[in-house]
Design a protein around this motif. Structure first.
Motif, PDB file in Angstrom:
ATOM      1  N   LEU A  75     -81.410 -12.765  25.666  1.00 32.46           N
ATOM      2  CA  LEU A  75     -82.691 -12.375  26.251  1.00 32.46           C
ATOM      3  C   LEU A  75     -83.203 -13.413  27.243  1.00 32.46           C
ATOM      4  CD1 LEU A  75     -84.426 -10.968  23.032  1.00 32.46           C
ATOM      5  CD2 LEU A  75     -83.316  -9.665  24.858  1.00 32.46           C
ATOM      6  N   PHE A  76     -82.777 -14.640  27.115  1.00 33.04           N
ATOM      7  CA  PHE A  76     -83.079 -15.781  27.990  1.00 33.04           C
ATOM      8  C   PHE A  76     -84.559 -16.179  27.924  1.00 33.04           C
ATOM      9  CE2 PHE A  76     -83.457 -18.311  31.875  1.00 33.04           C
ATOM     10  CZ  PHE A  76     -82.351 -19.141  31.722  1.00 33.04           C
ATOM     11  N   ILE A  77     -85.440 -15.408  28.494  1.00 32.89           N
ATOM     12  CA  ILE A  77     -86.884 -15.682  28.394  1.00 32.89           C
ATOM     13  C   ILE A  77     -87.632 -14.360  28.245  1.00 32.89           C
ATOM     14  CG2 ILE A  77     -86.910 -17.839  29.701  1.00 32.89           C
ATOM     15  CD1 ILE A  77     -87.871 -16.212  32.129  1.00 32.89           C
ATOM     16  N   TYR A  78     -88.853 -14.462  27.757  1.00 35.25           N
ATOM     17  CA  TYR A  78     -89.796 -13.360  27.642  1.00 35.25           C
ATOM     18  C   TYR A  78     -89.481 -12.412  26.489  1.00 35.25           C
ATOM     19  CZ  TYR A  78     -91.328 -14.669  32.377  1.00 35.25           C
ATOM     20  OH  TYR A  78     -91.788 -15.349  33.470  1.00 35.25           O
ATOM     21  N   GLY A  79     -90.393 -12.376  25.540  1.00 36.13           N
ATOM     22  CA  GLY A  79     -90.360 -11.378  24.490  1.00 36.13           C
ATOM     23  C   GLY A  79     -89.413 -11.637  23.340  1.00 36.13           C
ATOM     24  N   ASP A  80     -88.608 -12.690  23.430  1.00 38.47           N
ATOM     25  CA  ASP A  80     -87.628 -12.945  22.367  1.00 38.47           C
ATOM     26  C   ASP A  80     -88.316 -13.221  21.032  1.00 38.47           C
ATOM     27  OD1 ASP A  80     -88.228 -15.255  24.177  1.00 38.47           O
ATOM     28  OD2 ASP A  80     -87.325 -16.420  22.569  1.00 38.47           O
ATOM     29  N   ASP A  81     -89.480 -13.868  21.081  1.00 39.74           N
ATOM     30  CA  ASP A  81     -90.197 -14.184  19.845  1.00 39.74           C
ATOM     31  C   ASP A  81     -90.800 -12.931  19.203  1.00 39.74           C
ATOM     32  OD1 ASP A  81     -91.943 -13.880  21.975  1.00 39.74           O
ATOM     33  OD2 ASP A  81     -92.891 -15.842  21.754  1.00 39.74           O
ATOM     34  N   ILE A  82     -91.403 -12.067  20.024  1.00 41.09           N
ATOM     35  CA  ILE A  82     -91.964 -10.827  19.486  1.00 41.09           C
ATOM     36  C   ILE A  82     -90.851  -9.940  18.943  1.00 41.09           C
ATOM     37  CG2 ILE A  82     -93.386  -8.811  19.985  1.00 41.09           C
ATOM     38  CD1 ILE A  82     -94.849 -11.518  20.161  1.00 41.09           C
ATOM     39  N   ILE A  83     -89.753  -9.866  19.657  1.00 40.58           N
ATOM     40  CA  ILE A  83     -88.606  -9.077  19.207  1.00 40.58           C
ATOM     41  C   ILE A  83     -88.096  -9.599  17.871  1.00 40.58           C
ATOM     42  CG2 ILE A  83     -86.168  -8.593  19.728  1.00 40.58           C
ATOM     43  CD1 ILE A  83     -87.053  -8.442  22.719  1.00 40.58           C
ATOM     44  N   TYR A  84     -88.031 -10.918  17.728  1.00 44.73           N
ATOM     45  CA  TYR A  84     -87.490 -11.496  16.495  1.00 44.73           C
ATOM     46  C   TYR A  84     -88.413 -11.244  15.309  1.00 44.73           C
ATOM     47  CZ  TYR A  84     -84.828 -14.669  13.551  1.00 44.73           C
ATOM     48  OH  TYR A  84     -84.052 -15.187  12.539  1.00 44.73           O
ATOM     49  N   TYR A 142     -86.059 -10.038  33.426  1.00 46.13           N
ATOM     50  CA  TYR A 142     -86.169 -10.336  31.994  1.00 46.13           C
ATOM     51  C   TYR A 142     -87.436  -9.742  31.405  1.00 46.13           C
ATOM     52  CZ  TYR A 142     -82.283 -13.613  32.465  1.00 46.13           C
ATOM     53  OH  TYR A 142     -81.049 -14.177  32.684  1.00 46.13           O
ATOM     54  N   ALA A 143     -88.541  -9.794  32.144  1.00 49.89           N
ATOM     55  CA  ALA A 143     -89.789  -9.232  31.636  1.00 49.89           C
ATOM     56  C   ALA A 143     -89.648  -7.731  31.393  1.00 49.89           C
ATOM     57  CB  ALA A 143     -90.926  -9.506  32.623  1.00 49.89           C
ATOM     58  N   TYR A 144     -89.019  -7.023  32.326  1.00 51.83           N
ATOM     59  CA  TYR A 144     -88.886  -5.574  32.207  1.00 51.83           C
ATOM     60  C   TYR A 144     -87.817  -5.191  31.194  1.00 51.83           C
ATOM     61  CZ  TYR A 144     -91.661  -5.347  36.541  1.00 51.83           C
ATOM     62  OH  TYR A 144     -92.650  -5.468  37.481  1.00 51.83           O
ATOM     63  N   ARG A 145     -86.618  -5.760  31.328  1.00 51.44           N
ATOM     64  CA  ARG A 145     -85.524  -5.410  30.418  1.00 51.44           C
ATOM     65  C   ARG A 145     -85.890  -5.738  28.973  1.00 51.44           C
ATOM     66  NH1 ARG A 145     -80.575  -8.125  29.390  1.00 51.44           N
ATOM     67  NH2 ARG A 145     -81.928  -9.906  28.929  1.00 51.44           N
ATOM     68  N   ASN A 146     -86.388  -6.966  28.743  1.00 48.54           N
ATOM     69  CA  ASN A 146     -86.743  -7.367  27.389  1.00 48.54           C
ATOM     70  C   ASN A 146     -87.923  -6.569  26.848  1.00 48.54           C
ATOM     71  OD1 ASN A 146     -84.748  -9.208  27.879  1.00 48.54           O
ATOM     72  ND2 ASN A 146     -86.039 -11.017  27.739  1.00 48.54           N
ATOM     73  N   GLY A 147     -88.802  -6.137  27.749  1.00 41.14           N
ATOM     74  CA  GLY A 147     -89.906  -5.297  27.317  1.00 41.14           C
ATOM     75  C   GLY A 147     -89.413  -3.990  26.723  1.00 41.14           C
TER      76      GLY A 147
END
Length: 330
Positions: free
Chosen positions: A211-220, A261-266
């Motif tokens: 995920l590299f950056i953005y949203g990895d913490d919420i996803i986890y 990353y913001a869009y894909r990870n979102g």
């Protein structure tokens, strides 16, 4: 008749808490964070330096503490990759019972870890600290939340708030929750002051480094909850986040590769959060991307990025390498 002999119950073993910090070019902040951690009762501290060029690596090399393990990957792994690596090292090297993670510009306040260890953590798999700015105000970007898709009343309140530009208030903790003493059940939180039981990590896996950056913490943390884990907010466990981020931000994400990353990870996050609602969420999010195109001077390049983010988000595919993304979308 002689009194019956009873065997005394031994006190519980101390918690082996290991901290994980991911760092990149914030040497002065990092110094404060490491000093704060090593003043706490920790079994270990893993620092993942993502290729800093500001003297951080040289300063880290000068430290001598048996609890400290410095990891220097050959390339920048991003925050997500850094936490993935840091979690693995913490488990392998220190045999942790609990992990706590945060960025290099954050630090626990004195006594935070002891306050955590003194709580009854039976049945708890994850916990979020109360995070404040240095001036004592609540750090908005680290405000824990509930998933509105799992709570009908919150979903309605969030959708109503969208009409007046206050949707965050529908599912994020309120100020009064920070003033209370009792732990509070939550669904997601940031990786600043995030505590995770080691057995839970072994059960659900490491953070997703791709995920590299953005949203990895919420996803986890959503993944933890979806797997049946209990995640709580501990208002008496406090952190300071000396960051300059502003949630209002800019209409345009720069550099452009960050938008990918913001869009894909979102999309990855919403797939987990919304469940059966996901097919309805996708067009709403994509419409938002398209409306944002007016803020980008290179619209054709921006729209190509949106197509890639949509494709990779829907395919659950990690997509192009970070180096390739930064080359094509500077």
């Amino acid at each position: 008749m002689a009194d019956k002999q009873t065997t005394p119950i031994p006190p519980p073993a101390p918690i082996r808490l290991v901290a994980v910090i991911v760092s990149f070019n914030r040497c002065e902040h990092l110094k404060q964070g490491i000093a704060a951690v090593l003043d706490e009762p920790v079994a270990g501290l893993v620092v993942v330096d993502n290729g800093s060029t500001d003297g951080s690596r040289e300063w880290l090399a000068s430290l001598d503490d048996p609890r400290l393990d410095v990891v220097t990957p050959e390339r920048n792994l991003g925050g997500a990759g850094g936490f993935e690596l840091g979690f693995q090292v913490a488990l392998d090297t220190f045999q942790a019972d609990w992990l706590v993670c945060f960025d290099d510009d954050a630090r626990p306040v004195p006594g935070a870890f002891r306050a955590f260890m003194e709580r009854d953590l039976d049945g708890i798999d994850g916990a979020a600290a109360a995070v404040y700015y240095p001036d004592g105000s609540i750090c908005e970007m680290n405000r824990p939340s509930w998933n509105p898709f799992w709570h009908g009343r919150l979903l309605w309140r969030t959708m109503s708030g969208m009409l007046i530009g206050r949707s965050r208030e529908g599912f994020h903790l309120a100020d009064h929750h920070y003033a209370e003493e009792n732990m509070l059940e939550i669904d997601s939180s940031s990786f600043v002051g995030c505590f995770v039981r080691a057995k839970a990590v072994q059960r659900i896996g490491l953070p997703r480094g791709e995920l590299f950056i953005y949203g990895d913490d919420i996803i986890y943390t959503l993944t933890l909850r979806k797997a049946g884990g209990r995640h709580v907010f501990l208002p008496h466990v406090r952190f300071v986040h000396d960051c300059s981020a502003d949630l209002r931000g800019s209409a345009r994400i720069t550099p452009l590769w960050k938008a990918f990353y913001a869009y894909r990870n979102g999309l990855v996050m919403y797939r987990i959060a919304s469940g059966a609602w996901f097919p309805l969420v996708v067009p709403v999010k994509v419409l938002g991307w398209l409306l944002a195109a007016r803020h980008y001077p290179q619209k054709r390049q921006y729209l190509r990025l949106c197509r890639e983010a949509l494709r990779d988000g829907l395919r659950r595919h990690p997509g192009a390498s970070h180096d390739d993304l930064t080359r094509r979308y500077p």
